[in-house]
Design a protein around this motif. Structure first.
Motif, PDB file in Angstrom:
ATOM      1  N   GLY A 146     -12.442  42.728  -8.023  1.00 13.53           N
ATOM      2  CA  GLY A 146     -11.652  41.509  -8.121  1.00 13.53           C
ATOM      3  C   GLY A 146     -11.483  41.067  -9.557  1.00 13.53           C
ATOM      4  O   GLY A 146     -10.374  40.703  -9.986  1.00 13.53           O
ATOM      5  N   LEU A 147     -12.583  41.082 -10.327  1.00 15.48           N
ATOM      6  CA  LEU A 147     -12.508  40.726 -11.742  1.00 15.48           C
ATOM      7  C   LEU A 147     -11.644  41.722 -12.499  1.00 15.48           C
ATOM      8  O   LEU A 147     -10.882  41.344 -13.398  1.00 15.48           O
TER       9      LEU A 147
ATOM     10  N   GLU B 262      -9.084  43.325 -11.406  1.00 10.41           N
ATOM     11  CA  GLU B 262      -7.682  43.017 -11.122  1.00 10.41           C
ATOM     12  C   GLU B 262      -7.218  41.810 -11.941  1.00 10.41           C
ATOM     13  O   GLU B 262      -6.099  41.793 -12.460  1.00 10.41           O
ATOM     14  N   GLU B 263      -8.095  40.802 -12.076  1.00 13.35           N
ATOM     15  CA  GLU B 263      -7.752  39.624 -12.878  1.00 13.35           C
ATOM     16  C   GLU B 263      -7.571  39.989 -14.349  1.00 13.35           C
ATOM     17  O   GLU B 263      -6.640  39.513 -15.022  1.00 13.35           O
TER      18      GLU B 263
ATOM     19  N   GLN C 209      -4.308  41.689 -14.919  1.00 11.44           N
ATOM     20  CA  GLN C 209      -3.209  40.721 -14.909  1.00 11.44           C
ATOM     21  C   GLN C 209      -3.163  39.954 -16.227  1.00 11.44           C
ATOM     22  O   GLN C 209      -2.081  39.682 -16.766  1.00 11.44           O
ATOM     23  N   ASP C 210      -4.334  39.615 -16.775  1.00 14.59           N
ATOM     24  CA  ASP C 210      -4.383  38.950 -18.085  1.00 14.59           C
ATOM     25  C   ASP C 210      -3.763  39.839 -19.164  1.00 14.59           C
ATOM     26  O   ASP C 210      -3.062  39.359 -20.066  1.00 14.59           O
TER      27      ASP C 210
ATOM     28  N   LYS D 148     -13.116  42.983  -1.346  1.00 18.78           N
ATOM     29  CA  LYS D 148     -13.536  42.924  -2.747  1.00 18.78           C
ATOM     30  C   LYS D 148     -14.948  42.359  -2.856  1.00 18.78           C
ATOM     31  O   LYS D 148     -15.770  42.845  -3.643  1.00 18.78           O
TER      32      LYS D 148
END
Length: 418
Positions: free
Chosen positions: A32-33, A35-36, A39-40, A166
């Motif tokens: 999950g992190l 994926e973040e 995106q960043d 996740k």
């Protein structure tokens, strides 16, 4: 460059996305992190690249940006000192080695990054449905809305499924490294099962008004091709790819202009995609060369190849198909395989042979509400001239299916019994 470049940047990100998340997941051990962070990195690219231009290696730029943000996050949250030191050294090495060294490093481990992410998304800790949703999200890049639409599920349901998956992977503290030896063999079966599930839902939709969902088939094929390139010595990977390619070659011929189902024996074979057939036959030959001819996916691909090689329905080698199903029943015993075996025997040796085999399946709990079972019985009975019994079987099958097009097809068959 201007903001008009944003679509091109987003297209680059879609290409690099799975590889990027795979590398980040190995770094932070939290999908999950990861994926973040990916995106960043996209947001940073959207802000920077219109001014500076797209870097020579955009994947390396995105990876370096995301990894620096990960390191900043570790520092802010005061994570384990040893891990912090390792990441600090990595950042220092990146800043001194220059962009070319980063690019080379990224290129060197692309296979492990993608494989690690694929094996994580398809981990046996997750349910098959969760594995499929997470794979389409992380590897395929589909949105939650697209996945929900593909499987005719509510978007919040899919979103919760992905979030729980996740969380489960995060709590398991996976390394996101590619498993080796016996563990990889065991986990590979789960990966192939997910791709097979996704493809089958596209090839024969279990619910809704459309018989097929070609986009799901195409996504499964794309993922299968990636896996075959990353694991060139795994025969079952090539076996599954062969099966998907050959089956997908018939998609355009499976339905009429009105969306109605057309059985394989009545399809216009000129509409079959010869390129996909050639690809499938090459993949099947590769599986057999690697010693995988007896694998469950290769055997099913060999069945599909029998249909693909027949120029007309009358030329189909049904005795060979029946023999292949006999072998498949030994390698991968299941009620559905036995049902398909009964169909093959009915075509090879007459409908009575099919009825004899199908009788033993009537009491199998897994097939009690399975529409293809009474549908097959109806076909055998129809060919035997037992029309009243055939009609009842087709009508029962129509009550069991959740697919509108299939229901209409079965009711037409029932009406044809007079």
């Amino acid at each position: 460059m201007t903001n008009e470049a944003h679509p091109a940047i987003e297209a680059v990100f879609r290409i690099e996305r799975a590889r990027l998340i795979g590398g980040l997941a190995r770094l932070v051990r939290d999908v999950g992190l990861a994926e973040e962070l990916a995106q960043d990195a996209l947001l940073a690219a959207l802000a920077e690249w219109p001014r500076s231009g797209v870097p020579r290696n955009p994947g390396a730029w995105l990876a370096a940006t995301a990894r620096r943000r990960a390191i900043d996050g570790f520092r802010r949250s005061r994570m384990l000192a040893r891990r912090h030191a390792e990441l600090g050294l990595m950042l220092e090495a990146e800043s001194t080695a220059g962009a070319e060294a980063i690019e080379n490093a990224m290129d060197d481990d692309i296979g492990d990054e993608l494989l690690g992410l694929i094996f994580a998304a398809c981990h046996p800790l997750l349910s098959p449905e969760a594995r499929a949703a997470l794979t389409l999200r992380l590897i395929g890049g589909l949105t939650t809305e697209e996945i929900a639409r593909a499987f005719l599920a509510h978007e919040p349901t899919i979103a919760q499924r992905i979030v729980r998956a996740k969380r489960t992977l995060g709590e398991a503290s996976l390394s996101f490294a590619v498993p080796r030896g016996a563990e990889r063999k065991a986990r590979l079966a789960s990966v192939l099962e997910v791709l097979y599930l996704v493809f089958n839902e596209g090839y024969a939709a279990t619910a809704g008004e459309d018989l097929t969902r070609p986009a799901l088939c195409a996504e499964a094929q794309r993922l299968g091709r990636i896996l075959a390139a990353l694991l060139p010595e795994e025969p079952e990977v090539h076996g599954l790819l062969a099966l998907m390619e050959i089956q997908a070659s018939r998609l355009a011929a499976r339905t009429g202009p009105d969306g109605a189902l057309i059985p394989i024996t009545e399809q216009k074979r000129g509409r079959w995609d010869r390129l996909l057939i050639r690809r499938g036959l090459v993949a099947l030959a590769r599986a057999e060369t690697l010693g995988g001819a007896e694998g469950p996916y290769a055997l099913q691909a060999a069945v599909a190849a029998c249909h693909a090689r027949a120029r007309r329905a009358e030329e189909t080698d049904w005795p060979r198909i029946a023999a292949l199903y006999d072998r498949l029943g030994e390698v991968m015993p299941s009620p559905v395989v036995e049902l398909n075996r009964a169909v093959a025997h009915s075509m090879a040796f007459g409908p009575e042979a099919g009825l004899r085999l199908i009788d033993a399946l009537e009491t199998v709990p897994a097939l009690r509400s399975y529409a293809p079972l009474p549908a097959a019985r109806g076909d055998f009975l129809f060919r035997c001239g037992r029309l009243a019994e055939a009609r009842a079987a087709f009508e029962r099958a129509a009550t069991l299916t959740r697919n509108g097009r299939e229901r209409a097809f079965l009711l037409r068959r029932a009406a044809a019994c007079g």
